[in-house]
Design an enzyme around this catalytic site. Structure first.
Site, PDB file in Angstrom:
ATOM      1  CD  GLN A  77      39.287  33.636  41.262  1.00 21.95           C
ATOM      2  OE1 GLN A  77      39.977  32.671  41.587  1.00 21.95           O
ATOM      3  NE2 GLN A  77      38.386  34.139  42.080  1.00 21.95           N
ATOM      4  CB  CYS A 113      24.435  30.838  46.733  1.00 18.58           C
ATOM      5  SG  CYS A 113      24.229  29.296  45.909  1.00 18.58           S
TER       6      CYS A 113
HETATM    7  C1  LIG Z   1      37.580  37.727  39.003  1.00 16.82           C
HETATM    8  C2  LIG Z   1      37.314  38.535  40.232  1.00 16.82           C
HETATM    9  N1  LIG Z   1      37.303  39.876  40.158  1.00 16.82           N
HETATM   10  C3  LIG Z   1      37.080  40.627  41.234  1.00 16.82           C
HETATM   11  C4  LIG Z   1      36.837  40.089  42.472  1.00 16.82           C
HETATM   12  C5  LIG Z   1      36.589  40.965  43.655  1.00 16.82           C
HETATM   13  O1  LIG Z   1      37.682  40.962  44.516  1.00 16.82           O
HETATM   14  P1  LIG Z   1      37.561  41.478  46.028  1.00 16.82           P
HETATM   15  O2  LIG Z   1      36.657  40.532  46.727  1.00 16.82           O
HETATM   16  O3  LIG Z   1      38.965  41.471  46.539  1.00 16.82           O
HETATM   17  O4  LIG Z   1      36.985  42.849  45.992  1.00 16.82           O
HETATM   18  C6  LIG Z   1      36.832  38.690  42.600  1.00 16.82           C
HETATM   19  C7  LIG Z   1      36.542  38.061  43.903  1.00 16.82           C
HETATM   20  O5  LIG Z   1      36.282  36.893  44.013  1.00 16.82           O
HETATM   21  C8  LIG Z   1      37.081  37.885  41.455  1.00 16.82           C
HETATM   22  O6  LIG Z   1      37.083  36.557  41.506  1.00 16.82           O
END
Ligand SMILES: Cc1ncc(COP(=O)(O)O)c(C=O)c1O
Length: 388
Positions: A181, A327
């Site tokens: 993020q 959700c």
């Molecule tokens: C803090 C965090 N870590 C990991 C992920 C996973 O990332 P990805 O969807 O690219 O696998 C997200 C996805 O929203 C995230 O917000």
């Protein structure tokens, strides 16, 4: 079609047009396999290595400390599983926090279930901040690694990564941060942060989906979790996704060239949104830290509404929003992050996340605030009717 306003940039961002342009030739012109020795392969390999250099500049690291992955989930999983598998230690101890993304939490839980590690989840305070002393209390002689999310996806709180990493290092514990993020919004200088590993995903900073980075400091021993062709210095087998990697490097470079102006724009829209919601929506409370939060991120709990119904009404009114957590349709469960922060299950069921982007205008935010007011009224009225 009526007006539509996208306020779910923490879920994903649109790809910057400049990034699309840079990527395009790598689908149809420079299409060789980067592992091939001929001209086409060498051109692709050159593009991948140039991208690695560009990324290394933003992260202030060496290019051979970067592993290309398929995104945030893979980076998180490779960091934790790779370190545990490489450790010369019986049943190491892993520290993480109670507000991590499931990519970390489920990876850690899987290793606990397989009897390969023990783990401690560090608690958070009401703002979702992890106190350095809480992590200090969790450290054990067997602790191998601590992993803490840089900025939480549900409530936007930014952690003191530098302080937490320094504390871990005092005890010879490695430190990983999930910066998915934070990418494109906060400093990613790994020397300043002092982290040993860091996960990023391009689709959160106006790059393409399905591609990411795991930074691994030189000297950190990691065991590959996907073996085969020996790509990525043996750390992640599989033909590199050349167009996506080139796009990700450009997106990251642009994000950090334009960082201050982007941060200012996002903060202005975010603060307008927070002020409007708190002023106009009865029973709305801001969740997460009031100041130490992502520039793009606003999140609330709203009394006497359920997120699922609220999101449906908002969608009908043209607003793309989120509850913050995954959700489950028809079976809403309170967010474990909000519960860890001390909210009741009832409060946690009324969560709303609105995350602004580079294209969000003042008018978009005004429109969204009016829509939230209308949607909250409708959901409460409907609830009243159903209850009678
Ligand atoms: C803090 C965090 N870590 C990991 C992920 C996973 O990332 P990805 O969807 O690219 O696998 C997200 C996805 O929203 C995230 O917000």
């Amino acid at each position: 079609m009526g007006r539509r306003v996208y306020l779910d940039h923490s879920a994903s961002t649109p790809v910057d047009q400049r990034v699309v342009q840079v990527m395009t030739p790598y689908f149809t012109e420079v299409y060789g396999n980067p592992s091939s020795v001929h001209h086409f392969g060498r051109a692709a390999e050159h593009a991948v290595e140039m991208a690695r250099e560009q990324i290394a500049q933003v992260l202030n690291c060496q290019s051979n400390e970067i592993i290309f992955t398929s995104g945030g989930s893979e980076g998180d999983s490779l960091a934790i599983k790779g370190i545990v598998a490489a450790a010369d230690m019986y049943k190491p101890h892993v520290i993480t926090s109670s507000i991590e993304h499931d990519a970390i939490l489920e990876t850690v839980q899987g290793l606990v279930d397989a009897d390969q590690i023990t783990a401690t989840l560090v608690p958070v305070n009401r703002s979702a901040a992890i106190e350095v002393s809480s992590m200090g209390n969790a450290l054990q002689p067997q602790t191998l690694i601590a992993s803490v999310v840089y900025a939480n996806n549900e409530v936007g709180t930014v952690q003191d990564i530098t302080g937490l990493a320094a504390l871990a290092h005092e005890q010879n514990v490695m430190f990983h941060t999930d910066a998915v993020q934070a990418g494109g919004q906060l400093s990613l200088d790994v020397q300043q942060l002092g982290v040993d590993m860091m996960t990023l995903a391009a689709h959160k900073f106006y790059g393409p989906k399905g591609v990411g980075i795991l930074y691994v400091r030189k000297g950190v021993e990691l065991s590959p979790q996907q073996r085969g062709g020996g790509q990525e210095a043996g750390m992640r087998a599989g033909t590199q996704n050349v167009p996506l990697i080139v796009g990700m490097a450009t997106a990251l470079r642009l994000a950090y060239e334009e960082l201050e102006i982007r941060q200012q724009h996002l903060r202005d829209r975010r603060d307008q949104l927070i002020a409007g919601i708190l002023h106009h929506v009865d029973g709305a409370q801001l969740t997460g830290h009031p100041e130490q939060r992502l520039p793009s991120h606003s999140s609330f709990v709203i009394a006497d509404v359920q997120s699922e119904a609220l999101l449906m009404h908002l969608d009908m009114l043209g607003i793309a929003a989120s509850s913050g957590s995954a959700c489950k349709v028809g079976n809403p469960e309170p967010s474990s992050v909000l519960l860890a922060m001390g909210y009741s299950a009832k409060e946690a069921l009324g969560s709303l996340r609105l995350t602004v982007g580079l294209q969000t205008t003042e008018e978009d935010v005004e429109f969204a605030i009016r829509a939230v007011v209308v949607a909250v009224e409708k959901v409460r009225k409907l609830k009243g009717v159903l209850a009678t």
